[in-house]
Design an enzyme around this catalytic site. Sequence first.
Site, mmCIF file in Angstrom:
data_model
loop_
_atom_site.group_PDB
_atom_site.id
_atom_site.type_symbol
_atom_site.label_atom_id
_atom_site.label_comp_id
_atom_site.label_asym_id
_atom_site.label_seq_id
_atom_site.Cartn_x
_atom_site.Cartn_y
_atom_site.Cartn_z
ATOM 1 N N VAL A 139 0.816 -1.213 0.000
ATOM 2 C CA VAL A 139 0.000 0.000 0.000
ATOM 3 C C VAL A 139 0.852 1.267 0.000
ATOM 4 O O VAL A 139 0.321 2.371 0.042
ATOM 5 C CB VAL A 139 -0.973 0.068 1.199
ATOM 6 N N GLU A 140 2.168 1.117 -0.039
ATOM 7 C CA GLU A 140 3.024 2.307 -0.060
ATOM 8 C C GLU A 140 3.749 2.392 -1.408
ATOM 9 O O GLU A 140 3.143 2.784 -2.401
ATOM 10 C CB GLU A 140 3.962 2.301 1.160
ATOM 11 N N MET A 141 4.997 1.964 -1.488
ATOM 12 C CA MET A 141 5.712 2.092 -2.759
ATOM 13 C C MET A 141 5.614 0.821 -3.620
ATOM 14 O O MET A 141 5.924 0.854 -4.816
ATOM 15 C CB MET A 141 7.171 2.501 -2.499
#
Lengths: 330, 330
Positions: A139-141
């Site tokens: 859900v980030e990078m």
Amino acid sequence: MIIKSHPLSCAIAMGTALLVSGAALADDGLGDYRDRFEPLPHFPPLPADNSLTPAKVQLGNMLFFEPRISSSGVISCATCHNPALGWSDRIPRATGHDGQIGERNTPTVLNSGFLDAQFWDGRAPDLEAQALGPIEADVEMAMDLGDALERLEGFDLYQERFAEAFPDQETPINETNLAQALASFQRTLNTPESPFDRYLYGDMNALNEQEKDGMVAFVDNGCIACHRGPNLSDSQFHRIQVPGSTDVGRYEVTGEESDRHKFRTPTLRNVAVTYPYMNNGATETLEEAVAIMGQEMLGQDFQDEEIANITAFLHTLTGEMPDFEVPALP
Amino acid sequence: MIIKSHPLSCAIAMGTALLVSGAALADDGLGDYRDRFEPLPHFPPLPADNSLTPAKVQLGNMLFFEPRISSSGVISCATCHNPALGWSDRIPRATGHDGQIGERNTPTVLNSGFLDAQFWDGRAPDLEAQALGPIEADVEMAMDLGDALERLEGFDLYQERFAEAFPDQETPINETNLAQALASFQRTLNTPESPFDRYLYGDMNALNEQEKDGMVAFVDNGCIACHRGPNLSDSQFHRIQVPGSTDVGRYEVTGEESDRHKFRTPTLRNVAVTYPYMNNGATETLEEAVAIMGQEMLGQDFQDEEIANITAFLHTLTGEMPDFEVPALP
């Protein structure tokens, strides 16, 4: 963790000068309260196996702003830890790859080198262990670390800079060094010399009466039990369920029933510029946050005046923002 | 469009000084070629109805880095026009809201004030008309303009700064002023004093022999027919279908059959740091781009040496990156 000698001796000298000149001012009778606090040093402790060097810091600065270590190619560490926004993002919960919204509020990286547990749930003990997590997180990078290293290897400039930062290594572009460089840069992102630090150094006029009343209330009500030490965090885990949160916190890391709903104490440094608050980012103002903490952690309903005073005190914890450069990436 | 007096008279004086001192150097016999070009001024022409003031530029700088005028709260102008990446994004096609990928490559904002047509399809004549497009575009910032203005109104600091930048207006936070402030900031993002500019000012040693051979090839082959003027763009529309592109270009704007597959000539300033290339961003290297343009626009296959020379020349168009600050947002 070994504390090495301070890299900025002139900065220490400056702090000492403030202390000496401040001592000449009339005391305000609150010495017993001041003694409960510690000013923020200009640099956090350094780990024995990652010395701080200009080459590592400069490389870490590049990597922190490097979006091509995300799978979309547009998200960097600086996307959520945005220097324009107190090195955080000022939205309730982190928004990452493909607009996915994570479960927790983005903590600031400012002064994060002073914490002995990283992330809300402390799943990393230090910045080196923390650094790679957001790169890989879906859900980030959302980037495979091997792919990230491969992208970096594709740039001559990164090959040079990694070799300079980590000399005499056969393959300097590797996971460990990526983490060490990012951690080194983050250890330079500190905010000393806040009004409260100047007060602790002896400038009795750095805080006004309301702010001092707030400091007294902060100590007398026990906020300082957890928000203590130079970064105003004990780096320990405490049970809290703020309104709207079902997050089990540290239980996710340890699987221990006793850790259910426990979170690491967040720093209060720069808290005025790192809104919104709480693990779920559902609390918009500092006044609300103070009231909620009184109820949830201390079992008491603060009066409006007390809330206003503590809030005024918390505003004095905003320090000078650190120098950095937007790097010219290859 | 009225050209006003230059805001940076000392910068002009510096250019003149270079010209004078350079004139003393031995001529390299290429004066006829140099005469086909124009050095980049330090500032572009200013529109009659948007004077450039420090207050507007400072406000525009804040707004350019402001992610809260996007619906996700994490995308700002600087996300795709990233100062670390030549004020562009260095990915083939722009990636915006919820990770959606647009149809076209992000143009740099550097020197964009020198263009008389904005966007690949020229759908905006100037920076004021351009500025609000990406905020509203579904695949970019995906924000309703009214909501964006409302978010800005929620911050005291923006109320102050808009009032300072647009004095004597009843409701300074409005669409027109948002566009004017952003355009004002972008007009400061120029890159004069490239090696090629220094050469045009008279420093015969600012280009080496290969780079000069590239300049000669650039003129003799007719690249300069479209890539002309201070920004090396005629701001006109030309028919081109690069490999892999089905984009109809300016036809989308005018609906005229004659505009099908036409695109505005992109600037070549800083082209070495604004890869990848073409409207679809499918061309990774400058060498490939030169070869494709030879084939598609000039109907000729450049030899390897010619490609290498023209590429070397294009590298001399990288100027000094502009000063700016990462603002402290409210």
